[in-house]
Design an enzyme around this catalytic site. Structure first.
Site, PDB file in Angstrom:
ATOM      1  N   ASP A  40      37.843  -9.338   8.458  1.00  0.00           N
ATOM      2  CA  ASP A  40      38.263 -10.703   8.154  1.00  0.00           C
ATOM      3  C   ASP A  40      39.775 -10.794   7.943  1.00  0.00           C
ATOM      4  OD1 ASP A  40      35.814 -11.813   8.342  1.00  0.00           O
ATOM      5  OD2 ASP A  40      35.439 -11.973   6.185  1.00  0.00           O
ATOM      6  N   LYS A  62      38.747 -16.086   9.435  1.00  0.00           N
ATOM      7  CA  LYS A  62      38.779 -17.551   9.335  1.00  0.00           C
ATOM      8  C   LYS A  62      39.833 -17.889   8.294  1.00  0.00           C
ATOM      9  CE  LYS A  62      33.713 -17.813   9.403  1.00  0.00           C
ATOM     10  NZ  LYS A  62      33.134 -16.955   8.367  1.00  0.00           N
ATOM     11  N   MET A 175      40.257 -20.782  -3.391  1.00  0.00           N
ATOM     12  CA  MET A 175      40.364 -21.766  -2.306  1.00  0.00           C
ATOM     13  C   MET A 175      40.700 -23.161  -2.837  1.00  0.00           C
ATOM     14  SD  MET A 175      37.055 -20.491  -0.112  1.00  0.00           S
ATOM     15  CE  MET A 175      36.006 -20.332  -1.541  1.00  0.00           C
TER      16      MET A 175
HETATM   17  C1  SAM Z   1      36.746 -17.124   1.266  1.00  0.00           C
HETATM   18  S1  SAM Z   1      37.275 -16.646  -0.331  1.00  0.00           S
HETATM   19  C2  SAM Z   1      36.747 -14.993  -0.315  1.00  0.00           C
HETATM   20  C3  SAM Z   1      36.786 -14.354  -1.666  1.00  0.00           C
HETATM   21  C4  SAM Z   1      36.468 -12.880  -1.613  1.00  0.00           C
HETATM   22  N1  SAM Z   1      35.128 -12.648  -1.153  1.00  0.00           N
HETATM   23  C5  SAM Z   1      36.681 -12.184  -2.966  1.00  0.00           C
HETATM   24  O1  SAM Z   1      35.693 -11.732  -3.586  1.00  0.00           O
HETATM   25  O2  SAM Z   1      37.824 -12.066  -3.392  1.00  0.00           O
HETATM   26  C6  SAM Z   1      39.018 -16.521  -0.062  1.00  0.00           C
HETATM   27  C7  SAM Z   1      39.818 -16.925  -1.290  1.00  0.00           C
HETATM   28  O3  SAM Z   1      39.906 -15.840  -2.205  1.00  0.00           O
HETATM   29  C8  SAM Z   1      41.140 -15.895  -2.889  1.00  0.00           C
HETATM   30  N2  SAM Z   1      41.890 -14.666  -2.594  1.00  0.00           N
HETATM   31  C9  SAM Z   1      41.468 -13.644  -1.849  1.00  0.00           C
HETATM   32  N3  SAM Z   1      42.370 -12.641  -1.835  1.00  0.00           N
HETATM   33  C10 SAM Z   1      43.398 -13.058  -2.612  1.00  0.00           C
HETATM   34  C11 SAM Z   1      44.639 -12.475  -3.019  1.00  0.00           C
HETATM   35  N4  SAM Z   1      45.001 -11.252  -2.620  1.00  0.00           N
HETATM   36  N5  SAM Z   1      45.446 -13.186  -3.834  1.00  0.00           N
HETATM   37  C12 SAM Z   1      45.094 -14.396  -4.266  1.00  0.00           C
HETATM   38  N6  SAM Z   1      43.933 -15.004  -3.934  1.00  0.00           N
HETATM   39  C13 SAM Z   1      43.098 -14.341  -3.115  1.00  0.00           C
HETATM   40  C14 SAM Z   1      41.875 -17.130  -2.383  1.00  0.00           C
HETATM   41  O4  SAM Z   1      41.552 -18.212  -3.224  1.00  0.00           O
HETATM   42  C15 SAM Z   1      41.251 -17.293  -1.024  1.00  0.00           C
HETATM   43  O5  SAM Z   1      41.404 -18.611  -0.537  1.00  0.00           O
END
Ligand code: SAM
Length: 258
Positions: A40, A62, A175
């Site tokens: 991803d 995505k 998000m």
């Molecule tokens: C589709 S969700 C997936 C979350 C993922 N499965 C998790 O457990 O972290 C994606 C969101 O996770 C958050 N996110 C993921 N990685 C991040 C990072 N390194 N720093 C800040 N926010 C992050 C953001 O809000 C992003 O829009």
């Protein structure tokens, strides 16, 4: 010994929040053993280098409604590639079961008679604040934390936000950057206006940034957000534990007075 790498199997691996070292040992083994890797957008691409040279590496990310493939197509590809190549590893950001559509993939793959395994990952919801020294719980400050989506599948903010705002919980919103104003307007009626909040972007990566303010000031931070980078919003008194909070609060008071 029998070589079972051709037996169809899909292993979902939580790749962690960003820093390539924040993956589990088990997750790393699944990368090394894969014949095909699907990954991803938020997966650290350095992890792909841990795979065999012969491993097929397929990007299915995505971001901001720009999808390399639809979820249906991804489900079908996972089955197709596992049937053809055997061991498929599906790498997802954070943990696959936290806003990651991991269970949809597992359900589809198993409905096609293919074995799955889920290897948990460190979710950004927990690791990103923690990496900044913001505790999600602190004795006598709060009794829980809520991880909430800031954008539901219908594009709106979650109704759970209002319920969380009425509790002592630390609110961790994924998000949600593009809906910051809506989120804050939902929270403000229920929390003291000087409640601190943080926006952490690219958490655990070298280009990590943090903005800290109080919720009554949220309009001042809108311009500072990088909408292309992933970010989480943390709202709650625990944010005051961040080393820069006191400094910034003093600065704000000085600016107001003089
Ligand atoms: C589709 S969700 C997936 C979350 C993922 N499965 C998790 O457990 O972290 C994606 C969101 O996770 C958050 N996110 C993921 N990685 C991040 C990072 N390194 N720093 C800040 N926010 C992050 C953001 O809000 C992003 O829009």
């Amino acid at each position: 010994m029998k070589n079972n790498s051709k037996i169809p199997k899909v292993t979902l691996v939580g790749a962690g929040p960003g820093d390539e070292e924040l993956i589990t040992i088990k997750g790393l083994k699944a990368i090394k053993n894969a014949n095909v890797l699907f990954y991803d957008a938020l997966v650290n691409e350095n992890l792909l280098k841990k795979a065999k040279v012969s491993t097929l590496k397929i990007y299915v990310g995505k971001r901001f409604n720009k999808h390399a493939y639809s979820q249906d197509t991804i489900n079908k590809m996972l089955v197709e590639y596992a049937s053809k190549y055997g061991k498929v590893t599906r790498l997802k950001g954070g943990d696959s079961f936290v806003f990651g559509r991991g269970s949809e993939e597992v359900n589809y793959i198993e409905s096609c008679g293919i074995e799955t395994e889920v290897i948990p990952g460190i979710s950004s919801a927990l690791a990103v604040p923690s990496n900044q020294g913001i505790p999600l719980t602190k004795r006598s400050i709060n009794e829980s934390f809520w991880v909430i989506t800031g954008t539901t599948s219908s594009g709106k903010i979650s109704k759970d936000l209002v319920f969380g705002a009425q509790s002592s919980a630390t609110l961790i919103i994924l998000m949600g950057l593009r809906n910051l104003s809506l989120i804050m307007e939902e929270v403000l009626p229920y929390r003291p206006e000087k409640t601190p909040f943080a926006i952490i972007q690219n958490g655990t990566l070298p280009n990590e940034t943090i903005i800290i303010d109080t919720i009554d000031n949220y309009k001042n931070v809108i311009e500072k957000i990088d909408y292309k980078a992933p970010g989480i919003i943390v709202i709650g008194d625990v944010v005051a534990e961040h080393p820069s909070f006191l400094e910034e609060e003093i600065q704000r008071v000085l600016e107001r007075k003089f």
